[in-house]
Design an enzyme around this catalytic site. Sequence first.
Site: not given
Ligand code: PGA
Length: 253
Positions: A9-11, A97, A99, A169, A175, A215, A236-237
Amino acid sequence: MRKKIVAGNWKMNLTLLEGAELVNDIFKGLPILSEDKKVVIAPPYTHLTQTAEQLTGMIDVHLGAQNCACEASGAYTGEVSAAMLKSAEVEYVIIGHSERREYFNEDDATLAKKVNQALSNGLEVIFCCGEPLAIRDADTQNEYVENQIKAGLFHLSDSQMGHIVIAYEPIWAIGTGRTASSAQAQDMHAHIRGVVAAKYGETTAENTSILYGGSCKPSNAPELFACPDVDGGLIGGAALKASEFIGIIEAMA
Ligand code: PGA
């Protein structure tokens, strides 16, 4: 047998050029995957057609989107419909998600509508759930996540449920560099599978892929993915660096 999936997930990151370079670098290092394993790349909307072209002929790597509208079409400025995603060769869409829930106030009813839009347009759904830190500290995470799943998914038929991937998650791990322990992940994933089994039966529950997110890195992915109910990860990251993303893919290979 259920699939193992690593989804990136590149966000809201990377320009078109940076995205194209990342996909090329991922291709260069991609291990050979058996049929029961898949990689999903979910870039921003602007990148979808470019990434779809790059993915042509890649049978292991699938295109995802990070969101879709809860309505089918019409005067909803700035929104992108599930039908538009399908027409852009998107196969998966991330819905719910944390977010989106937190910063864009997406509530359970909205998410259930998004799930319906995605399924009725032939998309596979990666449905996210997960508790904030206060809920974990109060040790009520099982009920919290169960309620998210019931509210977002339990209106679906048995056959529709076959197009759902669940991503657990924990918000306190996204993150933050603080990963859930493999024991915490396994406990929650087993709980989620039990919740699905109670409504849809053992077979559907056994066939549902449940991903861990928060993470996830090449260093912790092998231990997490070795848990019997952890079927891969939503990343994510670490999905923004080819070497890290490949390291995580290798952990499921
Ligand atoms: P992260 O994000 O790997 O940067 O913790 C995961 C996500 O939000 O899908």
